[in-house]
Design a protein around this motif. Structure first.
Motif, PDB file in Angstrom:
ATOM      1  N   CYS A   4       0.822  -1.216   0.000  1.00  0.00           N
ATOM      2  CA  CYS A   4       0.000   0.000   0.000  1.00  0.00           C
ATOM      3  C   CYS A   4       0.850   1.258   0.000  1.00  0.00           C
ATOM      4  O   CYS A   4       1.586   1.526   0.938  1.00  0.00           O
ATOM      5  CB  CYS A   4      -0.899  -0.011   1.223  1.00  0.00           C
ATOM      6  SG  CYS A   4      -2.062   1.338   1.253  1.00  0.00           S
ATOM      7  N   MET A   6      -0.526   4.406  -0.525  1.00  0.00           N
ATOM      8  CA  MET A   6      -1.300   5.452   0.126  1.00  0.00           C
ATOM      9  C   MET A   6      -2.679   4.901   0.415  1.00  0.00           C
ATOM     10  O   MET A   6      -3.271   4.236  -0.431  1.00  0.00           O
ATOM     11  CB  MET A   6      -1.409   6.663  -0.807  1.00  0.00           C
ATOM     12  CG  MET A   6      -1.774   7.935  -0.111  1.00  0.00           C
ATOM     13  SD  MET A   6      -1.522   9.359  -1.187  1.00  0.00           S
ATOM     14  CE  MET A   6      -3.168  10.063  -1.172  1.00  0.00           C
ATOM     15  N   TYR A   7      -3.181   5.163   1.599  1.00  0.00           N
ATOM     16  CA  TYR A   7      -4.472   4.612   1.971  1.00  0.00           C
ATOM     17  C   TYR A   7      -5.591   5.293   1.198  1.00  0.00           C
ATOM     18  O   TYR A   7      -5.506   6.466   0.864  1.00  0.00           O
ATOM     19  CB  TYR A   7      -4.696   4.773   3.472  1.00  0.00           C
ATOM     20  CG  TYR A   7      -3.583   4.189   4.292  1.00  0.00           C
ATOM     21  CD1 TYR A   7      -3.257   2.834   4.183  1.00  0.00           C
ATOM     22  CD2 TYR A   7      -2.841   4.969   5.153  1.00  0.00           C
ATOM     23  CE1 TYR A   7      -2.221   2.293   4.913  1.00  0.00           C
ATOM     24  CE2 TYR A   7      -1.795   4.438   5.893  1.00  0.00           C
ATOM     25  CZ  TYR A   7      -1.486   3.099   5.766  1.00  0.00           C
ATOM     26  OH  TYR A   7      -0.450   2.565   6.479  1.00  0.00           O
ATOM     27  N   SER A   8      -6.653   4.548   0.939  1.00  0.00           N
ATOM     28  CA  SER A   8      -7.819   5.144   0.303  1.00  0.00           C
ATOM     29  C   SER A   8      -8.370   6.219   1.227  1.00  0.00           C
ATOM     30  O   SER A   8      -8.379   6.075   2.439  1.00  0.00           O
ATOM     31  CB  SER A   8      -8.881   4.077   0.055  1.00  0.00           C
ATOM     32  OG  SER A   8      -9.356   3.568   1.272  1.00  0.00           O
ATOM     33  N   GLU A  10     -11.208   7.031   1.751  1.00  0.00           N
ATOM     34  CA  GLU A  10     -12.336   6.467   2.485  1.00  0.00           C
ATOM     35  C   GLU A  10     -11.904   6.006   3.881  1.00  0.00           C
ATOM     36  O   GLU A  10     -12.569   6.266   4.873  1.00  0.00           O
ATOM     37  CB  GLU A  10     -12.816   5.248   1.711  1.00  0.00           C
ATOM     38  CG  GLU A  10     -14.300   5.100   1.570  1.00  0.00           C
ATOM     39  CD  GLU A  10     -14.612   3.923   0.669  1.00  0.00           C
ATOM     40  OE1 GLU A  10     -13.967   3.790  -0.392  1.00  0.00           O
ATOM     41  OE2 GLU A  10     -15.496   3.131   1.040  1.00  0.00           O
ATOM     42  N   LEU A  11     -10.798   5.318   3.904  1.00  0.00           N
ATOM     43  CA  LEU A  11     -10.316   4.699   5.150  1.00  0.00           C
ATOM     44  C   LEU A  11      -9.865   5.747   6.154  1.00  0.00           C
ATOM     45  O   LEU A  11     -10.033   5.596   7.363  1.00  0.00           O
ATOM     46  CB  LEU A  11      -9.153   3.767   4.809  1.00  0.00           C
ATOM     47  CG  LEU A  11      -8.690   2.815   5.895  1.00  0.00           C
ATOM     48  CD1 LEU A  11      -9.841   1.948   6.367  1.00  0.00           C
ATOM     49  CD2 LEU A  11      -7.555   1.953   5.373  1.00  0.00           C
ATOM     50  N   ILE A  12      -9.293   6.818   5.640  1.00  0.00           N
ATOM     51  CA  ILE A  12      -8.735   7.845   6.512  1.00  0.00           C
ATOM     52  C   ILE A  12      -9.829   8.743   7.091  1.00  0.00           C
ATOM     53  O   ILE A  12      -9.666   9.342   8.137  1.00  0.00           O
ATOM     54  CB  ILE A  12      -7.706   8.703   5.727  1.00  0.00           C
ATOM     55  CG1 ILE A  12      -6.599   7.796   5.181  1.00  0.00           C
ATOM     56  CG2 ILE A  12      -7.111   9.775   6.602  1.00  0.00           C
ATOM     57  CD1 ILE A  12      -5.605   8.521   4.301  1.00  0.00           C
ATOM     58  N   GLY A  14     -12.539  10.559   8.922  1.00  0.00           N
ATOM     59  CA  GLY A  14     -12.968  10.489  10.307  1.00  0.00           C
ATOM     60  C   GLY A  14     -11.824  10.422  11.303  1.00  0.00           C
ATOM     61  O   GLY A  14     -12.038  10.503  12.498  1.00  0.00           O
ATOM     62  N   LYS A  46       2.022   7.836   3.366  1.00  0.00           N
ATOM     63  CA  LYS A  46       0.812   7.021   3.276  1.00  0.00           C
ATOM     64  C   LYS A  46      -0.436   7.802   3.662  1.00  0.00           C
ATOM     65  O   LYS A  46      -1.537   7.482   3.236  1.00  0.00           O
ATOM     66  CB  LYS A  46       0.938   5.782   4.163  1.00  0.00           C
ATOM     67  CG  LYS A  46       1.876   4.735   3.599  1.00  0.00           C
ATOM     68  CD  LYS A  46       1.968   3.573   4.557  1.00  0.00           C
ATOM     69  CE  LYS A  46       2.854   2.454   4.001  1.00  0.00           C
ATOM     70  NZ  LYS A  46       3.005   1.373   4.988  1.00  0.00           N
ATOM     71  N   ILE A  47      -0.263   8.788   4.526  1.00  0.00           N
ATOM     72  CA  ILE A  47      -1.361   9.687   4.857  1.00  0.00           C
ATOM     73  C   ILE A  47      -0.942  11.103   4.486  1.00  0.00           C
ATOM     74  O   ILE A  47       0.020  11.628   5.030  1.00  0.00           O
ATOM     75  CB  ILE A  47      -1.712   9.645   6.361  1.00  0.00           C
ATOM     76  CG1 ILE A  47      -2.147   8.240   6.773  1.00  0.00           C
ATOM     77  CG2 ILE A  47      -2.811  10.660   6.690  1.00  0.00           C
ATOM     78  CD1 ILE A  47      -2.504   8.111   8.253  1.00  0.00           C
TER      79      ILE A  47
END
Lengths: 119, 119
Positions: A4, A6-8, A10-12, A14, A46-47
């Motif tokens: 991975c 970079m995270y989707s 969506e996942l991040i 919130g 990644k974030i």
DNA sequence: TTGAATACATAAGAATCTAATGTATATTTG
DNA sequence: CAAATATACATTAGATTCTTATGTATTCAA
């Protein structure tokens, strides 16, 4: 094998407030741009918090009494430093606890590991 | 001491697809209402998936080729069973891996524990 | 001197969820 | 047996939160 970069987004979603509040708890005070860069480095890209997401969040947290600001001039350029209020510190701790609890529940739900005792 | 009865909806956002796909991977096939109840029980009410969130998600996953359906009649009442397609299984595995990786990064970022090796 | 980096900000649109509502059947309980 | 609750699907208005794009302005490096 899943790699991975970079995270989707969506996942991040919130977790932005949790990240910001906790960073400010650890660092004392930071300005917006600094937060985006720090998170980028700490997470190895990644974030990546965009400014369009960060600034409205900072403003909302300030309006809600979790953060207070002080302006500083670096030459002619303004910098807005944020720090936690007492209430913000409480919120930071609660958010991190909640996230930790949530992760525990999710790991159980996703069958990644047995549930730990955090009732 | 922080006690959490139910996670903020903010925090849960973005994990719904991961939860659904993984449940279907484990169970083989399930219908919508069953999914909401299973998650509620497994998480001790901490995660409650509303039908307004679930059904659109199931429809989207089906449209995207991750899920396939079969209808069954229980008396006169229809039940729509969902199961993973081959592509859906791949996505399920990827999503869970991504979540696991994300949690690892977040724990490091939130200073909860040292980073594990998952580069 | 020109492009990249720093530093703030807003705004239109997308995505996703909540809460409410709707329909209908099945089961439990008083 | 009537009424309430549970089962089971579905949609929609509105809220929230994020992405992408744009805007302004200063500072630094090539």
């Amino acid at each position: 094998m899943y790699i991975c970069l970079m995270y989707s987004s969506e996942l991040i979603k919130g977790t932005l407030k949790t990240i910001v509040l906790n960073l400010l708890k650890e660092e004392g005070r930071m300005y917006g741009y600094e937060i985006t860069q720090r998170v980028k480095v700490l997470t190895e890209d990644k974030i990546q918090i965009t400014e369009g997401a960060l600034y409205p969040t900072l403003h909302a947290l300030e309006k809600n009494g979790e953060l207070e600001t002080e302006k500083e001039y670096i030459g002619k350029r303004v910098r807005k430093y944020y720090r936690l209020t007492d209430q913000g510190l409480e919120t930071a701790n609660d958010r991190v606890s909640e996230f930790s609890d949530f992760v525990n529940t999710m790991k159980f739900l996703l069958d990644l590991e047995p549930r730990l005792g955090n009732a």
